[in-house]
Write an enzyme that holds these catalytic residues in place. Structure first.
Site, PDB file in Angstrom:
ATOM      1  N   ASP A  68       0.951  -1.196  -0.253  1.00 22.84           N
ATOM      2  CA  ASP A  68      -0.147  -0.016   0.158  1.00 22.84           C
ATOM      3  C   ASP A  68       0.845   1.250  -0.097  1.00 22.84           C
ATOM      4  OD1 ASP A  68      -2.900  -0.918   0.411  1.00 22.84           O
ATOM      5  OD2 ASP A  68      -1.630  -2.224   1.584  1.00 22.84           O
ATOM      6  N   HIS A 103       0.956   3.603  -2.542  1.00 21.35           N
ATOM      7  CA  HIS A 103      -0.017   4.761  -2.582  1.00 21.35           C
ATOM      8  C   HIS A 103       0.755   6.066  -2.986  1.00 21.35           C
ATOM      9  CE1 HIS A 103      -3.853   2.811  -2.250  1.00 21.35           C
ATOM     10  NE2 HIS A 103      -3.318   2.558  -1.084  1.00 21.35           N
ATOM     11  N   ASP A 135      -1.175  -1.980  -4.488  1.00 20.53           N
ATOM     12  CA  ASP A 135      -1.648  -0.802  -4.315  1.00 20.53           C
ATOM     13  C   ASP A 135      -0.187   0.265  -4.239  1.00 20.53           C
ATOM     14  OD1 ASP A 135      -4.243  -1.209  -4.614  1.00 20.53           O
ATOM     15  OD2 ASP A 135      -4.646  -0.533  -2.505  1.00 20.53           O
ATOM     16  N   ASN A 166      -6.095  -3.401  -5.754  1.00 18.62           N
ATOM     17  CA  ASN A 166      -7.347  -3.061  -6.249  1.00 18.62           C
ATOM     18  C   ASN A 166      -7.198  -1.716  -6.942  1.00 18.62           C
ATOM     19  OD1 ASN A 166      -7.164  -2.612  -3.260  1.00 18.62           O
ATOM     20  ND2 ASN A 166      -8.913  -1.131  -3.926  1.00 18.62           N
ATOM     21  N   HIS A 167      -6.120  -0.838  -6.319  1.00 19.75           N
ATOM     22  CA  HIS A 167      -6.113   0.464  -6.693  1.00 19.75           C
ATOM     23  C   HIS A 167      -5.073   0.541  -7.862  1.00 19.75           C
ATOM     24  CE1 HIS A 167      -8.672   2.711  -4.268  1.00 19.75           C
ATOM     25  NE2 HIS A 167      -8.058   2.240  -3.327  1.00 19.75           N
ATOM     26  N   ASP A 178      -7.263   1.660 -10.642  1.00 23.84           N
ATOM     27  CA  ASP A 178      -7.550   2.971 -10.727  1.00 23.84           C
ATOM     28  C   ASP A 178      -7.141   3.538 -12.185  1.00 23.84           C
ATOM     29  OD1 ASP A 178      -8.768   3.400  -8.411  1.00 23.84           O
ATOM     30  OD2 ASP A 178      -6.744   4.037  -7.546  1.00 23.84           O
ATOM     31  N   HIS A 233      -3.235  -9.010  -1.877  1.00 27.76           N
ATOM     32  CA  HIS A 233      -3.910  -7.958  -1.518  1.00 27.76           C
ATOM     33  C   HIS A 233      -5.502  -8.301  -1.236  1.00 27.76           C
ATOM     34  CE1 HIS A 233      -3.471  -3.394  -1.698  1.00 27.76           C
ATOM     35  NE2 HIS A 233      -4.956  -3.561  -2.120  1.00 27.76           N
ATOM     36  N   HIS A 240      -3.627  -4.169   1.764  1.00 27.19           N
ATOM     37  CA  HIS A 240      -5.033  -3.883   1.442  1.00 27.19           C
ATOM     38  C   HIS A 240      -5.680  -3.078   2.754  1.00 27.19           C
ATOM     39  CE1 HIS A 240      -8.978  -3.368  -0.528  1.00 27.19           C
ATOM     40  NE2 HIS A 240      -9.418  -4.324   0.318  1.00 27.19           N
ATOM     41  N   GLN A 284      -4.075  -1.916   5.240  1.00 22.94           N
ATOM     42  CA  GLN A 284      -3.244  -0.776   5.721  1.00 22.94           C
ATOM     43  C   GLN A 284      -3.165  -0.653   7.113  1.00 22.94           C
ATOM     44  OE1 GLN A 284      -4.813   1.563   1.822  1.00 22.94           O
ATOM     45  NE2 GLN A 284      -3.654   2.902   3.536  1.00 22.94           N
ATOM     46  N   ARG A 342      -7.584   7.713   7.973  1.00 17.75           N
ATOM     47  CA  ARG A 342      -8.157   6.470   7.635  1.00 17.75           C
ATOM     48  C   ARG A 342      -8.758   5.870   9.057  1.00 17.75           C
ATOM     49  NH1 ARG A 342      -7.321   2.381   3.524  1.00 17.75           N
ATOM     50  NH2 ARG A 342      -7.959   0.365   4.198  1.00 17.75           N
ATOM     51  N   ARG A 392     -13.154   6.643   8.608  1.00 17.77           N
ATOM     52  CA  ARG A 392     -13.949   5.429   8.242  1.00 17.77           C
ATOM     53  C   ARG A 392     -14.814   4.916   9.286  1.00 17.77           C
ATOM     54  NH1 ARG A 392     -10.827   1.589   3.516  1.00 17.77           N
ATOM     55  NH2 ARG A 392      -9.911   3.634   2.409  1.00 17.77           N
ATOM     56  N   ARG A 430      -8.398  10.442   1.457  1.00 20.74           N
ATOM     57  CA  ARG A 430      -7.067   9.766   1.655  1.00 20.74           C
ATOM     58  C   ARG A 430      -6.292  10.644   2.384  1.00 20.74           C
ATOM     59  NH1 ARG A 430      -8.671   4.483   0.016  1.00 20.74           N
ATOM     60  NH2 ARG A 430      -6.432   3.924  -0.211  1.00 20.74           N
TER      61      ARG A 430
END
Length: 509
Positions: free
Chosen positions: A35, A37, A78, A110-111, A114, A209, A242, A244, A335, A339, A370
């Site tokens: 992750d 990012h 990610d 998954n990202h 994007d 992930h 995933h 994180q 996060r 969330r 984010r």
């Protein structure tokens, strides 16, 4: 530095006899991240960044080799999305930096989606190392889009790494980029794959992930690493991502070691294994911080990696460090907060959407937020960090009755802790836990009329059913989320946090 050192006697699944030398002890060190990012450059506090990570990994490699261990460097996915300087360049600096560090393999996150598949293939060229995932298929050819696994040989020791990606990816990335893909259930895929890999390798690693959910408590999300370990026998080690969250101690399930190294390159994980006569034993595990605020020692950036990355940072800064406003306090997008509860930043984003459309309601999913806005200057970069996905904001018109049904799903089906957790503006809801029904629903302080039509502004991502929201009919106008937030802040100039303070928009009785 938070860490744990486990010495000795955790022994996991024994492989059949292969080519190893009987009586010989093999040492294997696995270094891992997840992750990332977009954090190729250190942040305002000098934390993280690929250049200091490179220095640390070089040091850990040298220490492992001096101890007679072979080394693998893994990433659990990610790499994409999170920092404007990276996003605007399709993560080119990130993948080229990882190439320079010498990563061996990466699981597809998954990202990654994007971006388009074409962009992902370009990123793989920049990276120079394999991207793996066993459970992503082309809908039309029925073939895997990425290799399911790779095998590395260290003398007569064979190590196999297979990849898995959350099956929630179409709900947690740009749906346009996954329309021609099928994501099978990761656990079911592993049940088929592991028996074919296990007899032919000494060490079997799942690079995943899919997320770590203690005791399988995954809520509305797809099952993760704990379920995988409990249901699929024969995996020695799961290196995950995933969710994180840091695992400062490995989670041992069904004889399988599960690890995860938080997010953004804040830590590099280090797993030390010994293999003797087919038995794999965990000797030690720790997470090593990369220049976090409370780090006792600061790691110097690797000069070559820093020189490689600096032009990318400078190119982005020219357009991104333009000031658009001032913040009087922190607008919370962390996060672990946004969330789970209403925040001032959630209210700000939802209000910016609502006012642009002159809508009755503003809504956003917390997973789209984010980063926080910190006190002081607000720049274009700040907004890009908060809303990095470049998604469109759309409008939908519903009757009061339809809105009530929509929000009953949002309130009761989308669990706190997940990216689907709702942030709203201009609504007041009282929900009954016993009946899973809304008792009171007001817009702008006025009771909702079932037959009346109302306008709601929301991200296209969730309007189309992303993050397990009910899909709705919507109209597009070409408005990008970060642009709307930037426009709203620029109009305010001096932001007052009291105007966006949480007030309990959704209450439970």
């Amino acid at each position: 530095m938070k860490s744990v050192l486990l010495l000795g006697l955790i022994t996991v699944w024994a492989a059949p006899v292969l080519a190893y030398t009987k009586g010989k002890t093999y040492k294997l060190t696995i270094l891992h991240t997840n992750d990332h990012h977009g954090r190729f450059w250190s942040n305002r506090d000098g934390e993280v960044g690929l250049a200091p990570r490179a220095t640390l990994i070089k040091q850990l490699r040298e220490e492992a080799k001096a101890n007679g261990a072979d080394v693998l460097l893994l990433d659990a996915g990610d790499v994409n999305t999170g920092v404007p300087q990276s996003d605007m360049l399709n993560a080119e600096p990130d993948f080229k930096g990882m190439n320079a560090i010498g990563y061996d393999v990466m699981a597809v996150g998954n990202h990654e989606f994007d971006k388009t598949l074409k962009t992902i293939y370009q990123q793989r060229k920049w990276a120079g190392f394999p991207f793996i995932s066993a459970n992503i298929y082309d809908k039309w050819t029925k073939k895997r889009v990425f290799p399911s696994h790779i095998t590395k040989k260290f003398g007569d020791l064979k190590v196999t790494i297979f990849g898995l990606t959350t099956e929630d990816t179409p709900l947690k990335s740009n749906p346009k980029n996954t329309a021609d893909l099928k994501f099978t259930k990761s656990v079911e895929e592993a049940k088929t794959l592991v028996p074919t890999l296990r007899p032919n390798t000494d060490v079997l690693i799942a690079l995943t992930h899919v997320g770590h959910y203690p005791n399988e408590q995954h809520g509305a999300d797809a099952p993760g690493d704990v379920t995988l370990a409990r249901q699929v026998k024969g995996i020695d080690l799961i290196v995950g991502g995933h969710t994180q969250k840091p695992l400062f101690e490995p989670d041992i399930q069904n004889g399988t070691i599960i690890v995860q190294a938080y997010e953004w390159g804040k830590y590099v994980g280090k797993v030390d294994l010994e293999i003797l006569d087919g038995k794999v034993t965990l000797k030690s595990y720790k997470l090593i911080p990369v220049n976090l605020k409370d780090s006792a020692e600061k790691i110097k950036p690797d000069e070559k990696v820093e020189a490689l990355l600096r032009p990318y940072k400078e190119r982005g800064d020219k357009t991104l460090l333009v000031q658009i406003g001032n913040a009087d306090a922190e607008y919370i997008g962390r996060r672990d907060v946004v969330r789970y509860q209403e925040t001032n930043l959630g209210n700000l984003v939802a209000r910016a959407y609502r006012e642009k459309f002159k809508a009755d309601i503003g809504l956003t999913n917390s997973g789209g937020i984010r980063d926080s806005i910190y006190p002081g200057k607000i720049t274009v970069e700040t907004v890009g960090m908060v809303l990095p996905f470049g998604g469109e904001v759309v409008s939908t018109e519903m009757t009061g009755k339809e809105l009530k049904e929509f929000f009953e799903h949002v309130v009761f089906k989308l669990t706190p802790g997940s990216g689907s957790f709702a942030q709203t503006n201009n609504v007041d809801i009282v929900a009954d836990k016993k009946t899973s029904k809304i008792k009171s629903f007001k817009i702008g302080g006025v009771d909702v009329v079932e037959s009346k039509k109302y306008l709601m502004a929301l991200p296209e991502f969730i309007a189309a059913g992303g993050d397990k929201y009910p899909a709705v009919k919507f109209r597009k106008y070409g408005y990008v989320d970060a642009d709307l937030l930037k426009e709203f802040i620029a109009a305010q100039k001096e932001m007052k946090s009291s105007d966006f303070a949480p007030r309990g928009s959704i209450k439970f009785e």
